[in-house]
Design a protein around this motif. Sequence first.
Motif, PDB file in Angstrom:
ATOM      1  N   ASP A 673       0.823  -1.203   0.000  1.00 36.73           N
ATOM      2  CA  ASP A 673       0.000   0.000   0.000  1.00 36.73           C
ATOM      3  C   ASP A 673       0.862   1.259   0.000  1.00 36.73           C
ATOM      4  O   ASP A 673       2.021   1.256   0.396  1.00 36.73           O
ATOM      5  CB  ASP A 673      -0.917   0.014   1.222  1.00 36.73           C
ATOM      6  N   ALA A 674       0.227   2.360  -0.413  1.00 32.56           N
ATOM      7  CA  ALA A 674       0.947   3.620  -0.563  1.00 32.56           C
ATOM      8  C   ALA A 674       1.418   4.149   0.779  1.00 32.56           C
ATOM      9  O   ALA A 674       0.895   3.812   1.832  1.00 32.56           O
ATOM     10  CB  ALA A 674       0.053   4.646  -1.254  1.00 32.56           C
ATOM     11  N   LEU A 675       2.422   5.031   0.688  1.00 31.62           N
ATOM     12  CA  LEU A 675       2.944   5.670   1.892  1.00 31.62           C
ATOM     13  C   LEU A 675       1.856   6.486   2.588  1.00 31.62           C
ATOM     14  O   LEU A 675       1.068   7.159   1.943  1.00 31.62           O
ATOM     15  CB  LEU A 675       4.086   6.617   1.519  1.00 31.62           C
ATOM     16  N   SER A 676       1.886   6.443   3.892  1.00 23.66           N
ATOM     17  CA  SER A 676       1.034   7.341   4.666  1.00 23.66           C
ATOM     18  C   SER A 676       1.758   8.665   4.838  1.00 23.66           C
ATOM     19  O   SER A 676       2.949   8.792   4.540  1.00 23.66           O
ATOM     20  CB  SER A 676       0.735   6.724   6.033  1.00 23.66           C
ATOM     21  N   GLN A 681       6.832  11.753   6.207  1.00 21.92           N
ATOM     22  CA  GLN A 681       7.558  12.589   7.159  1.00 21.92           C
ATOM     23  C   GLN A 681       8.846  11.905   7.611  1.00 21.92           C
ATOM     24  O   GLN A 681       9.890  12.540   7.735  1.00 21.92           O
ATOM     25  CB  GLN A 681       6.681  12.894   8.361  1.00 21.92           C
ATOM     26  N   ILE A 682       8.757  10.602   7.826  1.00 18.80           N
ATOM     27  CA  ILE A 682       9.946   9.850   8.260  1.00 18.80           C
ATOM     28  C   ILE A 682      11.027   9.902   7.186  1.00 18.80           C
ATOM     29  O   ILE A 682      12.214  10.074   7.486  1.00 18.80           O
ATOM     30  CB  ILE A 682       9.559   8.388   8.581  1.00 18.80           C
ATOM     31  N   ILE A 683      10.616   9.736   5.924  1.00 17.89           N
ATOM     32  CA  ILE A 683      11.593   9.773   4.832  1.00 17.89           C
ATOM     33  C   ILE A 683      12.319  11.110   4.809  1.00 17.89           C
ATOM     34  O   ILE A 683      13.552  11.163   4.720  1.00 17.89           O
ATOM     35  CB  ILE A 683      10.901   9.513   3.476  1.00 17.89           C
ATOM     36  N   LEU A 684      11.571  12.193   4.901  1.00 21.18           N
ATOM     37  CA  LEU A 684      12.210  13.514   4.857  1.00 21.18           C
ATOM     38  C   LEU A 684      13.063  13.768   6.095  1.00 21.18           C
ATOM     39  O   LEU A 684      14.151  14.345   6.001  1.00 21.18           O
ATOM     40  CB  LEU A 684      11.147  14.597   4.698  1.00 21.18           C
ATOM     41  N   ASP A 685      12.591  13.316   7.252  1.00 19.31           N
ATOM     42  CA  ASP A 685      13.390  13.474   8.470  1.00 19.31           C
ATOM     43  C   ASP A 685      14.711  12.722   8.345  1.00 19.31           C
ATOM     44  O   ASP A 685      15.775  13.250   8.687  1.00 19.31           O
ATOM     45  CB  ASP A 685      12.615  12.977   9.688  1.00 19.31           C
ATOM     46  N   ASN A 686      14.624  11.484   7.880  1.00 20.54           N
ATOM     47  CA  ASN A 686      15.834  10.677   7.726  1.00 20.54           C
ATOM     48  C   ASN A 686      16.795  11.305   6.712  1.00 20.54           C
ATOM     49  O   ASN A 686      18.022  11.292   6.905  1.00 20.54           O
ATOM     50  CB  ASN A 686      15.484   9.260   7.281  1.00 20.54           C
ATOM     51  N   THR A 687      16.234  11.822   5.635  1.00 21.52           N
ATOM     52  CA  THR A 687      17.075  12.418   4.596  1.00 21.52           C
ATOM     53  C   THR A 687      17.770  13.674   5.114  1.00 21.52           C
ATOM     54  O   THR A 687      18.964  13.896   4.869  1.00 21.52           O
ATOM     55  CB  THR A 687      16.241  12.752   3.347  1.00 21.52           C
ATOM     56  N   LEU A 688      17.046  14.503   5.837  1.00 19.77           N
ATOM     57  CA  LEU A 688      17.651  15.713   6.396  1.00 19.77           C
ATOM     58  C   LEU A 688      18.740  15.365   7.414  1.00 19.77           C
ATOM     59  O   LEU A 688      19.782  16.029   7.489  1.00 19.77           O
ATOM     60  CB  LEU A 688      16.572  16.591   7.034  1.00 19.77           C
ATOM     61  N   GLN A 689      18.498  14.323   8.179  1.00 18.44           N
ATOM     62  CA  GLN A 689      19.504  13.875   9.141  1.00 18.44           C
ATOM     63  C   GLN A 689      20.751  13.360   8.406  1.00 18.44           C
ATOM     64  O   GLN A 689      21.889  13.637   8.808  1.00 18.44           O
ATOM     65  CB  GLN A 689      18.935  12.783  10.036  1.00 18.44           C
ATOM     66  N   PHE A 690      20.519  12.630   7.327  1.00 16.25           N
ATOM     67  CA  PHE A 690      21.635  12.123   6.518  1.00 16.25           C
ATOM     68  C   PHE A 690      22.440  13.284   5.915  1.00 16.25           C
ATOM     69  O   PHE A 690      23.675  13.265   5.898  1.00 16.25           O
ATOM     70  CB  PHE A 690      21.084  11.227   5.411  1.00 16.25           C
ATOM     71  N   GLU A 743       4.192  16.212   1.173  1.00 13.34           N
ATOM     72  CA  GLU A 743       4.950  16.496   2.391  1.00 13.34           C
ATOM     73  C   GLU A 743       6.040  17.530   2.109  1.00 13.34           C
ATOM     74  O   GLU A 743       6.309  18.413   2.938  1.00 13.34           O
ATOM     75  CB  GLU A 743       5.571  15.207   2.931  1.00 13.34           C
ATOM     76  N   CYS A 744       6.645  17.443   0.924  1.00 13.18           N
ATOM     77  CA  CYS A 744       7.648  18.444   0.551  1.00 13.18           C
ATOM     78  C   CYS A 744       7.018  19.826   0.433  1.00 13.18           C
ATOM     79  O   CYS A 744       7.619  20.837   0.826  1.00 13.18           O
ATOM     80  CB  CYS A 744       8.318  18.054  -0.773  1.00 13.18           C
TER      81      CYS A 744
END
Length: 828
Positions: A673-676, A681-690, A743-744
């Motif tokens: 199923d598609a992303l919630s 939000q988790i993807i963007l948080d993780n990317t910013l942390q990276f 989200e972006c």
Amino acid sequence: MMRNGSQHCPDHSVLRNLGNCDLDDDGSQRPDEQLEQHIESCVRCQEFLQDLASAERETVTPLLKGVDRSDVDLDVNPLPEIEGFRLERELGRGGGSVVYLAEDLTTSRLIALKRIHVDAKSNEAERLRWLDEVRIAAKMEHHNVVRLYRVEETPECFLLVFEYVAGGTLRSWLDQPATPLQIAQFISVIASAVDQIHKRGVLHLDLKPSNILIDVSAGTTWDSIVPKVADFGIASSRQSQSTDAGRERQIRGTPSYMAPEQVLGDPTLLSPATDVYGLGGILFTLLTGVPPFCGETSTGVVRQVMDAEIDWGTSGLDKIPEGLRQMTERCLAKHPEDRYESCAHLALELQSWIVRQHSAGTHGIRFLIPAILLVLVLVLALNRPGSSPNGLKSSAEPSNAVVSGASIPLTINEWADEITRDAAAFGPDRAARLLESTRFHNRRVLSESPVSFEDCLRYGTLELRAAERFTEGLNKTMHAVAVDLLDTSVELLKKANELQPDDQVALTELIAARFMYGYLRDTSDVIVPQRRFEQFRRNGRILVDTAPLLNRLRDNRSRVFWAVSFIDYFRSLTWDFRWSRESTEAAMFETYELEFWDQLSDASESPDLWIRHGLFPSRVQDNDWPELSLGDWVLEENQLNLDQEKLFAFMGDQFWCMESSVGTEHSGGKFLDALSASSSQIILDNTLQFMEQQQIRDQDLLLDVLHGRLTSSITGISTYLRRQGLLDDAEVIQKAYLSLAEECVSRFPRNEHSYLCVCEAHLQAWKNALRRNDDESAIIALKASLSAAEKALEVAPDSPRARFQVADRIKRLTRFQKQDDHSQARTK
């Protein structure tokens, strides 16, 4: 072929029709998804479309919003109404004709519309003269001649529908600095085109800078612009010259570029040497900035043309390289017999001079190879048995027309002409005869004793260029032809390398041919997984086995360039296969890259390769990225490139892996199923942390990668799923991508790329709806895509990408609604 690891760019005529939806045999709409995927990820193609975007928006916005253009047109001289066309602006006028930039409502493409006003009742002679131009223009089929699409005639005028060439005329480029080498290459291309005009029995007679249009689809530098010969208003056929001989003599042309015999007004004196003079005038102008002769009155200029000699010792002229000055002087000789006897000979002389300059070590191999190839092609053309001494084709020469079912191979001269034509000139029968003749002449070359290295290189390279052209424009019908031509090319180039292993030109061409295998795809509408897998395995193995050839390149920069191209190809496919759940294929290509890597010699020591080698999925663990402490880059790389590659791999893996870890099993069995919103939000948080860990401080880079590299991967996988009929899976990806894009927008509301990602996500929904024949959902998705594009343009009014997307979505919506109305009317 673009040899930088990117996909082939389509012809600019294909780009102008971006957004068209072909109708299948059953009448359903289906977009050309391969073309769309390329355009949406290729900056080069988007740059060409920037100028078109504004014009397209002006053209179709009134249709969408119901605005009558006449209510807002403030032009005191309004454009005329011409049925079937929507005129945008005037491009030029003269000699009883006007040229407009217009939209052809039949094909929905921008064209140059030449309107020739002729009153047939009062001036039949004038009508016949213009009819001659129409007939002459209709004969011209060459990629360096402006293409005539069609002709219409009314009682008041002729309408000539030409391709629109957006770069203006050569006259507007005269203040752009160019080197003598660039000028020589530019004129040689024009000369070759004019020679083809002569071979059709036509003289141009008005060659000057304002009649050379500039195609900027490949770039805006002198090395990338493409000249196109235009305006056959005073052209003359050999047949009409004898007819005109008894008429009153007229001086027609542009005095500064007219040959002395043309000034006399006697058509029987004209020959290909007359056009050689015109080319010499253009060459002189490019080298000096002024015409060969100029004055305050036409009479004064004509007197100079007849009597004055150019003082080549004048300051400025003496700075022209000697060989180039001598060629210019010969072109501008007063007597035709003292000039080059044909434009082909002029082109050959120019290319030979270019080769000699490069042989002196002043420039690199990238510019040298095309020059050598053109020399070889021109030698073939000049040795044609059926050619007359003046360069015009003899009437006794066999035609190149291919008869369906014909089994007699083309002669070597016919084949040389045919193999250099654009792919658009070929239908199935003609292509079949080309392939049959290619195999026939290959067998002849390889059966000679001894086998000729020069012939193997010459014919093999011609076949490679033809294969590249047959893949341009993404023509599915011609794809199989390209594969066969590539196979025959490799056969000859391999033999050339066996005969002279140290020849760097032959070696480079063989590497280029083998690299092209990586971009061959099965373009059939129905995917056969096993056949697709076997194709990838075969082509990947060919690329792996090319590594020893790279080690034989003497120039380190060339060696690294090709190694980078191969590794980029392996890495891109590995990530895409990993993300599309094709683990077998992903593992296969990562293994291929390791085999390729192990065979490289000292090229692998460059940081260009080490960095790329470390960016494969199994080697990127716990953010263990390669360090940049291996010395200087070999290619023009910088920290930004490395940061983009890191973000692409990390963010892509976050997207696809997160998408596979949430929701429930999908009926397709491959995607979930598609992303919630929380997952996005988790993807963007993780990317910013990276990014913080990697000290990547430019947050705009995140959105640039999301809208560029990641979008290209997402659209490619979605296209593959739609072709497989896995629409459920394609819709899951679309919804996940839309969630991430929204989200972006919430986090970066003032960045155009956020809205452009939403725009693309809705476009994917439109394509999915079309596949389901759900017109209502398709309209909703397309309007949402347009709304997001308009928001991007509001945020960044100067953004070419936003302008293009707005214009494109409006055009799609307008056409789709028109076609839907037509279908409903047909049903009733």
